[in-house]
Write a protein that holds these residues in place. Structure first.
Motif, PDB file in Angstrom:
ATOM      1  N   TYR A 170       1.223   1.953  -5.374  1.00 25.98           N
ATOM      2  CA  TYR A 170       0.839   0.699  -6.029  1.00 25.98           C
ATOM      3  C   TYR A 170      -0.618   0.708  -6.479  1.00 25.98           C
ATOM      4  CZ  TYR A 170       5.200  -0.885  -3.958  1.00 25.98           C
ATOM      5  OH  TYR A 170       6.524  -1.017  -3.600  1.00 25.98           O
ATOM      6  N   GLY A 171      -1.216   1.893  -6.519  1.00 21.03           N
ATOM      7  CA  GLY A 171      -2.579   2.025  -7.009  1.00 21.03           C
ATOM      8  C   GLY A 171      -3.625   1.528  -6.014  1.00 21.03           C
ATOM      9  N   ALA A 172      -4.879   1.535  -6.497  1.00 23.22           N
ATOM     10  CA  ALA A 172      -5.989   1.118  -5.645  1.00 23.22           C
ATOM     11  C   ALA A 172      -5.880  -0.355  -5.266  1.00 23.22           C
ATOM     12  CB  ALA A 172      -7.320   1.377  -6.355  1.00 23.22           C
ATOM     13  N   SER A 173      -5.380  -1.188  -6.194  1.00 22.55           N
ATOM     14  CA  SER A 173      -5.254  -2.610  -5.879  1.00 22.55           C
ATOM     15  C   SER A 173      -4.298  -2.833  -4.715  1.00 22.55           C
ATOM     16  CB  SER A 173      -4.780  -3.390  -7.111  1.00 22.55           C
ATOM     17  OG  SER A 173      -3.508  -2.934  -7.527  1.00 22.55           O
ATOM     18  N   GLY A 174      -3.234  -2.024  -4.641  1.00 24.77           N
ATOM     19  CA  GLY A 174      -2.300  -2.127  -3.531  1.00 24.77           C
ATOM     20  C   GLY A 174      -2.948  -1.786  -2.202  1.00 24.77           C
ATOM     21  N   PRO A 181       8.122   3.725  -6.983  1.00 22.37           N
ATOM     22  CA  PRO A 181       6.913   4.497  -7.315  1.00 22.37           C
ATOM     23  C   PRO A 181       6.650   5.562  -6.252  1.00 22.37           C
ATOM     24  CG  PRO A 181       6.511   2.133  -7.519  1.00 22.37           C
ATOM     25  CD  PRO A 181       7.855   2.279  -6.876  1.00 22.37           C
ATOM     26  N   SER A 182       6.191   6.718  -6.686  1.00 16.22           N
ATOM     27  CA  SER A 182       5.947   7.813  -5.759  1.00 16.22           C
ATOM     28  C   SER A 182       4.451   8.059  -5.628  1.00 16.22           C
ATOM     29  CB  SER A 182       6.652   9.088  -6.243  1.00 16.22           C
ATOM     30  OG  SER A 182       6.165   9.456  -7.520  1.00 16.22           O
ATOM     31  N   GLY A 183       4.118   9.064  -4.822  1.00 17.99           N
ATOM     32  CA  GLY A 183       2.724   9.407  -4.613  1.00 17.99           C
ATOM     33  C   GLY A 183       2.147   8.716  -3.400  1.00 17.99           C
ATOM     34  N   ALA A 208       0.785  -1.229   0.000  1.00 14.34           N
ATOM     35  CA  ALA A 208       0.000   0.000   0.000  1.00 14.34           C
ATOM     36  C   ALA A 208       0.817   1.279   0.000  1.00 14.34           C
ATOM     37  CB  ALA A 208      -0.951   0.013   1.204  1.00 14.34           C
ATOM     38  N   GLY A 209       2.056   1.259   0.516  1.00  9.73           N
ATOM     39  CA  GLY A 209       2.812   2.494   0.655  1.00  9.73           C
ATOM     40  C   GLY A 209       2.191   3.387   1.708  1.00  9.73           C
ATOM     41  N   PRO A 210       2.263   4.721   1.548  1.00  6.37           N
ATOM     42  CA  PRO A 210       1.661   5.629   2.531  1.00  6.37           C
ATOM     43  C   PRO A 210       0.147   5.447   2.675  1.00  6.37           C
ATOM     44  CG  PRO A 210       3.160   6.813   1.076  1.00  6.37           C
ATOM     45  CD  PRO A 210       2.997   5.450   0.491  1.00  6.37           C
ATOM     46  N   ALA A 211      -0.470   4.872   1.631  1.00  4.39           N
ATOM     47  CA  ALA A 211      -1.921   4.651   1.683  1.00  4.39           C
ATOM     48  C   ALA A 211      -2.299   3.527   2.634  1.00  4.39           C
ATOM     49  CB  ALA A 211      -2.456   4.349   0.285  1.00  4.39           C
ATOM     50  N   THR A 221       3.802  11.771  -0.036  1.00  8.44           N
ATOM     51  CA  THR A 221       3.613  11.934  -1.482  1.00  8.44           C
ATOM     52  C   THR A 221       4.908  11.913  -2.288  1.00  8.44           C
ATOM     53  OG1 THR A 221       3.622  14.342  -1.136  1.00  8.44           O
ATOM     54  CG2 THR A 221       1.471  13.230  -1.205  1.00  8.44           C
ATOM     55  N   ARG A 222       6.042  12.328  -1.675  1.00  2.28           N
ATOM     56  CA  ARG A 222       7.309  12.400  -2.416  1.00  2.28           C
ATOM     57  C   ARG A 222       8.391  11.676  -1.613  1.00  2.28           C
ATOM     58  NH1 ARG A 222       5.323  17.592  -2.660  1.00  2.28           N
ATOM     59  NH2 ARG A 222       6.815  18.319  -1.100  1.00  2.28           N
TER      60      ARG A 222
END
Length: 581
Positions: free
Chosen positions: A251-255, A245-247, A84-87, A237-238
């Motif tokens: 990894y997008g919504a699937s992540g 991958p940034s943002g 997910a990253g930061p999400a 975000t950065r």
């Protein structure tokens, strides 16, 4: 007096029983118990009763203690870095919403039928013995695997607290396969100590949990404040490395949904709270506050802690084993040590609550005769299910000795999602179907159609090629799903209304829970389904080779015993009549 010989009295008897398996399966598998039987005759098989001591604040404490230790300190690092990253904050919010909806379903049943069996008992009074056994087997597997995972996480954080590498606590046996060759001696030791505590007393277990949970909340507040004070908002975000991958959604919504499926392990504690229903002083008041309140509070804490961790480090630098301690390593070593101590105490409370829950599940499954009745015994002095607690504690310790954390987490997530999916279906069926009064087919058709639509949506989400048609097809699936619920809501009236507490907005909230559980199930990888299929197949094999025959024997003994009582009553009446003459 008529008697029925046991299917296990001799080899010949067992072979005879196996030859009649199809008949016995058709008789026992769909057999449905009743709430009255579960609260009286079935409950009496444990011998002594469990003491009614916990109140609503005990349940909230048990819920917080059971969930927080496992979730944030074991799964967050892996889910954030790999999925997910930061999400990861959004992942926790989605998983929390799904858990809350399932918690409403659990609460309705726990208030109506305050027994220690949780999901197993709920399915047994609706979908029958076989569905209950399959769910109960997955529940026990889920608890054992999750507790083993949490225990191995304890080793990692204890090492961080002491400034010792995890590798020094473990050693590798090269002749064992990967994932099962790293031996951890600390994890089983902790499991066995907690087993002794929960065997001794529920009251003392709750007191120990409240003390550790209070200390743990202080550490959580410390971690959140350090993250927001010392962290960098740019990490949301950065991240600063162009090779990754940034943002906010790298990894997008699937992540995000993959991360939500993994961190769903974090919410395993609240269903353990529902197993305390038999020991609660006032189920009508205490259970709704204890179960739902703990899920809401823990979801807020999870989101804040995930945000704090994301601010401290770019997601690709997060340690998958000990994310919070590692975030301060090299900068503020004392903070890393403090977090290690706090995480260790939180993991202890998580283990204590979950092991309380798994023992009560096994106890009630033992009452139903599908596993040996030895597991159902409640000790007269401690008023706890000592046999079930000891057996599952030893089994958990053995698993934690050698099984890798990643293997355990994947297995646990799919088991939890399956059980929560089943409970959401059961609460709908229970509201709209009364056996002998209403026809079950409209409700069963709704459950099947809605589940099928949810599966189709999930498959399209994950496997349909990107492009303009995809959003249109997904939106069509959503419209169809909403239409199915609306048609069912308008055409099929509720057969019963809960006397004390019920899920609001029926059938909409359980339907959302069904959809989210199916969607999160679709986010898991293939090996998870392979392991789940293996354990489910093993459960079916146990049911066919043992449980169905033990259940049949108990049914025959019960019916013959009832006939004997009737014969004795008739003979007594005839004697009285002759004396009068």
């Amino acid at each position: 007096m008529e008697t029925h010989s046991s299917s296990f009295s001799s080899l010949q008897s067992y072979l005879h029983a196996l030859a009649h398996t199809p008949h016995r399966f058709s008789r026992c598998a769909p057999s449905v118990s009743s709430s009255y039987e579960e609260l009286s005759r079935v409950k009496a098989r444990s011998g002594s009763n469990m003491q009614k001591t916990p109140r609503w604040f005990d349940l909230v404490g048990l819920g917080i203690g059971g969930m927080v230790g496992a979730g944030v300190f074991v799964t967050t690092g892996r889910a954030s870095r790999l999925y997910a990253g930061p999400a990861i904050v959004i992942s926790y919010a989605i998983a929390g919403l799904c858990a809350l909806l399932s918690a409403f379903c659990y609460t309705e049943f726990a208030v109506h039928m305050p027994v220690a069996g949780g999901a197993f008992s709920y399915l047994r009074i609706t979908f029958g013995e076989f569905a209950a056994f399959l769910t109960g087997a997955n529940l026990i597997t889920e608890y054992v695997m999750s507790n083993a995972a949490v225990a191995r996480g304890f080793t990692s954080y204890l090492g961080a607290a002491m400034g010792i590498s995890t590798a020094k606590w473990r050693f590798v046996l090269p002749f064992l396969p990967n994932g099962f060759n790293e031996i951890d001696v600390v994890a089983p030791a902790v499991v066995l100590i907690i087993t002794l505590v929960i065997c001794y007393s529920t009251r003392e277990s709750s007191a120990v949990n409240m003390i550790f949970t209070a200390v743990h909340i202080i550490f959580i507040a410390f971690v959140i404040s350090m993250g927001f004070c010392r962290g960098d908002w740019n990490n949301f975000t950065r991240p600063g490395n162009r090779n990754n991958p940034s943002g906010f959604f790298p990894y997008g919504a699937s992540g995000v949904f993959n991360g939500a499926a993994m961190v769903y392990l974090s919410y395993i504690g609240y269903d353990a709270v529902s197993t305390m229903a038999e020991e609660v002083c006032n189920p009508v008041k205490d259970i709704p506050i204890g179960v739902s309140g703990s899920v809401i509070m823990v979801t807020i804490l999870y989101c804040l802690m995930a945000a704090s961790m994301s601010m401290l480090l770019p997601y690709y630098m997060i340690d998958v084993e000990v994310p919070f301690s590692a975030a301060f390593r090299g900068r503020k070593e004392w903070v890393a040590r403090v977090i290690g101590v706090g995480a260790s105490s939180g993991i202890v409370t998580s283990l204590l609550v979950a092991m309380l829950g798994q023992a009560r599940y096994m106890c009630v499954i033992g009452r139903s005769n599908v596993v040996p009745a030895w597991f159902a015994r409640v000790h007269p002095k401690t008023s706890t299910p000592v046999n079930a607690s000891a057996f599952l504690g030893i089994f958990t310790a053995v698993i934690s000795l050698f099984t890798d954390l990643n293997v355990l987490l994947n297995m646990v997530s799919i088991g939890i999602l399956f059980v929560f999916y089943m409970v959401s279906n059961v609460v709908v069926y229970r509201r709209y179907v009364v056996i002998g009064t209403t026809k079950p087919w409209p409700t069963l058709s709704f459950i099947c159609l809605f589940s099928l639509t949810s599966i189709i949506f999930t498959m399209l989400w994950h496997f349909a090629p990107p492009g303009k048609p995809k959003p249109f097809v997904l939106a069509t699936c959503v419209v169809i799903a909403i239409s199915i619920v609306q048609v069912f809501h308008c055409m099929v009236p509720q057969a019963r209304k809960p006397a004390f507490w019920g899920v609001p907005f029926m059938p909409w909230l359980p339907s959302v829970s069904i959809f989210l559980n199916v969607f999160l199930l679709g986010s898991l990888d293939g090996p998870s389904y392979a392991r789940f299929s293996f354990f489910s197949g093993l459960a079916v094999l146990v049911y066919v080779l043992y449980s169905v025959h033990a259940s049949f024997d108990a049914e025959m003994e019960g019916s013959l015993g009832q006939k004997d009582v009737e014969i004795l009553e008739e003979s007594a009446e005839s004697e009285e009549a002759s004396q009068k003459v």
